[in-house]
Design a protein around this motif. Structure first.
Motif, PDB file in Angstrom:
ATOM      1  N   GLU A 119       0.823  -1.201   0.000  1.00  0.00           N
ATOM      2  CA  GLU A 119       0.000   0.000   0.000  1.00  0.00           C
ATOM      3  C   GLU A 119       0.864   1.260   0.000  1.00  0.00           C
ATOM      4  O   GLU A 119       0.609   2.210  -0.752  1.00  0.00           O
ATOM      5  N   ALA A 120       1.895   1.273   0.834  1.00  0.00           N
ATOM      6  CA  ALA A 120       2.798   2.429   0.876  1.00  0.00           C
ATOM      7  C   ALA A 120       3.537   2.577  -0.450  1.00  0.00           C
ATOM      8  O   ALA A 120       3.748   3.703  -0.930  1.00  0.00           O
ATOM      9  N   ASN A 121       3.923   1.455  -1.041  1.00  0.00           N
ATOM     10  CA  ASN A 121       4.617   1.514  -2.329  1.00  0.00           C
ATOM     11  C   ASN A 121       3.688   2.064  -3.415  1.00  0.00           C
ATOM     12  O   ASN A 121       4.130   2.832  -4.281  1.00  0.00           O
ATOM     13  N   LYS A 122       2.421   1.680  -3.371  1.00  0.00           N
ATOM     14  CA  LYS A 122       1.461   2.186  -4.353  1.00  0.00           C
ATOM     15  C   LYS A 122       1.350   3.707  -4.269  1.00  0.00           C
ATOM     16  O   LYS A 122       1.324   4.403  -5.286  1.00  0.00           O
ATOM     17  N   VAL A 123       1.297   4.217  -3.047  1.00  0.00           N
ATOM     18  CA  VAL A 123       1.221   5.672  -2.853  1.00  0.00           C
ATOM     19  C   VAL A 123       2.486   6.348  -3.362  1.00  0.00           C
ATOM     20  O   VAL A 123       2.442   7.382  -4.051  1.00  0.00           O
ATOM     21  N   ALA A 124       3.646   5.756  -3.060  1.00  0.00           N
ATOM     22  CA  ALA A 124       4.923   6.333  -3.482  1.00  0.00           C
ATOM     23  C   ALA A 124       5.040   6.352  -4.997  1.00  0.00           C
ATOM     24  O   ALA A 124       5.490   7.346  -5.595  1.00  0.00           O
ATOM     25  N   MET A 125       4.655   5.261  -5.642  1.00  0.00           N
ATOM     26  CA  MET A 125       4.767   5.192  -7.099  1.00  0.00           C
ATOM     27  C   MET A 125       3.797   6.157  -7.786  1.00  0.00           C
ATOM     28  O   MET A 125       4.086   6.680  -8.863  1.00  0.00           O
ATOM     29  N   GLU A 126       2.667   6.404  -7.145  1.00  0.00           N
ATOM     30  CA  GLU A 126       1.742   7.380  -7.712  1.00  0.00           C
ATOM     31  C   GLU A 126       2.339   8.786  -7.636  1.00  0.00           C
ATOM     32  O   GLU A 126       2.137   9.603  -8.548  1.00  0.00           O
ATOM     33  N   LYS A 127       3.112   9.056  -6.587  1.00  0.00           N
ATOM     34  CA  LYS A 127       3.803  10.343  -6.507  1.00  0.00           C
ATOM     35  C   LYS A 127       4.795  10.493  -7.660  1.00  0.00           C
ATOM     36  O   LYS A 127       4.920  11.570  -8.253  1.00  0.00           O
ATOM     37  N   VAL A 128       5.506   9.418  -7.966  1.00  0.00           N
ATOM     38  CA  VAL A 128       6.443   9.451  -9.084  1.00  0.00           C
ATOM     39  C   VAL A 128       5.696   9.703 -10.393  1.00  0.00           C
ATOM     40  O   VAL A 128       6.109  10.531 -11.210  1.00  0.00           O
ATOM     41  N   ARG A 129       4.586   8.992 -10.575  1.00  0.00           N
ATOM     42  CA  ARG A 129       3.818   9.158 -11.818  1.00  0.00           C
ATOM     43  C   ARG A 129       3.324  10.593 -11.972  1.00  0.00           C
ATOM     44  O   ARG A 129       3.423  11.177 -13.056  1.00  0.00           O
ATOM     45  N   GLN A 130       2.817  11.170 -10.902  1.00  0.00           N
ATOM     46  CA  GLN A 130       2.320  12.538 -10.976  1.00  0.00           C
ATOM     47  C   GLN A 130       3.458  13.517 -11.252  1.00  0.00           C
ATOM     48  O   GLN A 130       3.281  14.501 -11.981  1.00  0.00           O
ATOM     49  N   ASP A 131       4.622  13.257 -10.703  1.00  0.00           N
ATOM     50  CA  ASP A 131       5.782  14.111 -10.935  1.00  0.00           C
ATOM     51  C   ASP A 131       6.177  14.085 -12.417  1.00  0.00           C
ATOM     52  O   ASP A 131       6.427  15.128 -13.029  1.00  0.00           O
ATOM     53  N   LYS A 132       6.221  12.909 -13.005  1.00  0.00           N
ATOM     54  CA  LYS A 132       6.598  12.786 -14.404  1.00  0.00           C
ATOM     55  C   LYS A 132       5.499  13.322 -15.321  1.00  0.00           C
ATOM     56  O   LYS A 132       5.784  13.886 -16.393  1.00  0.00           O
ATOM     57  N   LEU A 133       4.256  13.171 -14.900  1.00  0.00           N
ATOM     58  CA  LEU A 133       3.153  13.725 -15.679  1.00  0.00           C
ATOM     59  C   LEU A 133       3.230  15.244 -15.720  1.00  0.00           C
ATOM     60  O   LEU A 133       3.015  15.868 -16.775  1.00  0.00           O
ATOM     61  N   ARG A 134       3.548  15.848 -14.586  1.00  0.00           N
ATOM     62  CA  ARG A 134       3.716  17.304 -14.556  1.00  0.00           C
ATOM     63  C   ARG A 134       4.825  17.739 -15.503  1.00  0.00           C
ATOM     64  O   ARG A 134       4.687  18.733 -16.227  1.00  0.00           O
ATOM     65  N   GLU A 135       5.916  16.983 -15.529  1.00  0.00           N
ATOM     66  CA  GLU A 135       7.053  17.349 -16.369  1.00  0.00           C
ATOM     67  C   GLU A 135       6.723  17.280 -17.846  1.00  0.00           C
ATOM     68  O   GLU A 135       7.012  18.209 -18.615  1.00  0.00           O
ATOM     69  N   VAL A 136       6.137  16.179 -18.277  1.00  0.00           N
ATOM     70  CA  VAL A 136       5.883  16.019 -19.710  1.00  0.00           C
ATOM     71  C   VAL A 136       4.824  17.001 -20.182  1.00  0.00           C
ATOM     72  O   VAL A 136       4.910  17.538 -21.296  1.00  0.00           O
ATOM     73  N   LYS A 137       3.820  17.273 -19.352  1.00  0.00           N
ATOM     74  CA  LYS A 137       2.784  18.230 -19.745  1.00  0.00           C
ATOM     75  C   LYS A 137       3.317  19.656 -19.798  1.00  0.00           C
ATOM     76  O   LYS A 137       2.828  20.484 -20.575  1.00  0.00           O
ATOM     77  N   ALA A 138       4.327  19.947 -18.988  1.00  0.00           N
ATOM     78  CA  ALA A 138       4.915  21.287 -19.017  1.00  0.00           C
ATOM     79  C   ALA A 138       5.716  21.523 -20.288  1.00  0.00           C
ATOM     80  O   ALA A 138       5.932  22.669 -20.684  1.00  0.00           O
TER      81      ALA A 138
END
Length: 533
Positions: free
Chosen positions: A333-352
């Motif tokens: 569960e903690a890993n799922k939350v952490a990996m979602e943070k990574v995904r959101q970080d990379k999503l912000r980058e590519v959309k920028a």
């Protein structure tokens, strides 16, 4: 002739020819390096006396000229969507090259403690990797070697910053620049082999504070290429924009390196450290707990938008930064939350509009790749000009960040800085702490925040004033806890790390070193000289 202060080294990595090459670079450029380091001191004094960073008036013609472009993209650098970074440890080099990244940035800087063994074996490891001859056998007998994919991964190298010396090599009694040493040894051994492989000698350049420092690198590149009869412009270099002063000179930095430029990178963690350090005398720029300073913070968002616009205007890559989050084992569960943070970080980058991103762990590559493949099906986004972006000096200094200073944040900063400094003193330049990958940059944020909070008598959310005496009490507690929980009870260096950290968190003007790595350098050099190659 350059003097090598070691004997019986185990390879020809420092042959007489290499030493002569280094000697020429040192004699040609050392005085300029020293002048630029002196200029840094003068600029810091001006900031401490009330000046704020701003765009340079005398280089406005470079920023305002829309006609000039940097060199065409180097071979193998068209698509840089995923770059993995890490130290120059032999097994890690193999694993990084074999990963599903397109590029591996081998780091002699923040993730490598510059002991003589680390530097020398790092150069040997990269030389072997360039020639597809690198193998490693674990004590348990497991063998690591390059796959066919690993042989095709593009290699980039990050030398040390201008501020660090290589004390094992001296010319005329003066130590050589660590940056020139790292660059020169790698370039001499590997440039022509890399060109034959269809790539080239590619670099990341750290911690620069002005376009004049970029000009120095460009001149070094030209001389080095001339000496080895390699055409000028063969080198490509990406500059990490990881100081607040460099953010005001992005156009100028690309311009100085325009024949060798491969773009700019969002060096987010060092950038936060630099923001605190350079503006440490200004009470209005006190930041809250590190966890509240995110890429959505106004000053960070403005910096990224300006970097993308600047790079794409000049025809070069704008590279994203590295999430410090690591995979969490044994807690799905903690890993799922952490990996979602990574995904959101990379999503912000590519959309920028960024053209690629960094990861520090192979398990994060699939997440980053999925995001960039979905939103960037083409090799890069250099065509995205971001003409809608208009960033002012005020935007780059806007710290309207929601958050507070807390005792938890203070203890966390102390624990991170202490653990990292202890690891560095033991010759390791990066380590996982609280499921985050900490290196020199993140530890520097912790150290700088502590000093800043004392200097300006910050108030915690619990209502307590941050004082030097209180932080020293907390440091003693955290040191005791770290020693008690260490699995190296007989040989840990927490007491020494604590002694160093104690000098850096009192808020006193004359007790804040420019870099903690410079502060502790003599200790790992002294230790290493007992174990000469």
């Amino acid at each position: 002739m350059a003097t090598l202060n070691v004997s019986n080294h185990k390879s020809d990595i420092l042959s007489p020819e290499v030493l002569r090459f280094l000697e020429v670079l040192h004699k040609t450029f050392e005085s300029r390096r020293q002048d630029l380091l002196t200029a840094r001191i003068a600029r810091q004094k001006a900031l401490d006396n009330g000046q704020l960073p701003d765009f340079l008036e005398d280089t406005a013609y470079i920023r305002n000229d829309d006609t000039w472009k940097a060199a065409p993209i180097g071979p193998g650098l068209q698509d840089r969507r995923i770059e993995i970074t890490g130290p120059v440890d032999r097994k890690l080099v193999i694993n990084a090259l074999n990963s599903d990244s397109r590029i591996f940035m081998a780091d002699f800087e923040d993730s490598t403690a510059p002991t003589w063994d680390n530097i020398m074996y790092g150069q040997i490891n990269l030389r072997d990797a360039v020639r597809n001859q690198i193998e490693f056998v674990n004590p348990n007998g497991k063998t690591y070697a390059l796959t066919e994919k690993g042989k095709e991964t593009v290699l980039m190298v990050r030398p040390r910053g201008w501020h660090l010396d290589e004390k094992h090599v001296s010319v005329g009694g003066r130590p050589m620049s660590g940056a020139i040493f790292d660059f020169g040894v790698f370039f001499y051994h590997n440039a022509k082999v890399l060109i034959e492989k269809g790539h080239g000698p590619y670099f990341y350049l750290p911690k620069m504070e002005s376009h004049l420092e970029a000009r120095l690198w460009n001149d070094i590149f030209n001389v080095a290429q001339d000496m080895l009869n390699i055409p000028r412009g063969t080198i490509r270099a990406t500059v990490l924009i990881e100081t607040i002063l460099a953010a005001f000179e992005m156009d100028e930095i690309i311009y100085e390196l325009r024949d060798h430029s491969a773009g700019l990178n969002v060096g987010r963690w060092d950038y936060i450290f630099s923001f605190i350090k350079k503006l440490k005398a200004h009470k209005q720029y006190v930041l809250p707990d590190r966890s509240h300073v995110t890429m959505e913070s106004p000053f960070m968002d403005a910096y990224v938008r300006l970097l993308i616009k600047t790079c794409h205007k000049r025809g070069v890559h704008a590279m994203g930064g590295m999430s410090a989050v690591l995979p969490i084992k044994n807690d799905d569960e903690a890993n799922k939350v952490a990996m979602e943070k990574v995904r959101q970080d990379k999503l912000r980058e590519v959309k920028a509009g960024l053209d690629g991103t960094w990861v520090a762990h192979p398990d994060l590559i699939p997440i980053a790749r999925q995001v960039f493949d979905e939103y960037m099906p083409q090799p890069n986004q250099i065509h995205v000009r971001r003409d809608d972006v208009h960033v002012t000096a005020q935007d780059l200094l806007d710290i309207n960040v929601t958050g507070d200073v807390s005792e938890h944040g203070i203890r966390d900063d102390i624990a991170v800085a202490l653990a990292y400094m202890e690891s560095w003193l033991n010759g390791k330049g990066c380590l996982p702490i609280h499921n985050l990958m900490e290196d020199a940059a993140t530890a520097e944020i912790s150290r700088a925040q502590l000093w800043q909070w004392v200097k300006h008598s910050a108030q915690t959310i619990e209502g307590r004033s941050v004082t030097a005496s209180w932080l020293l009490e907390l440091l003693a507690e955290e040191t005791h806890t770290a020693k008690a929980s260490s699995n190296r009870s007989n040989d840990n260096k927490f007491d020494l790390a604590s002694q160093y950290l104690a000098t850096q968190i009192t808020g006193e003007e004359n007790k804040f070193d420019e870099f903690m790595t410079s502060l502790m350098l003599d200790d790992i050099v002294a230790v290493q000289e007992k174990h000469k190659l």
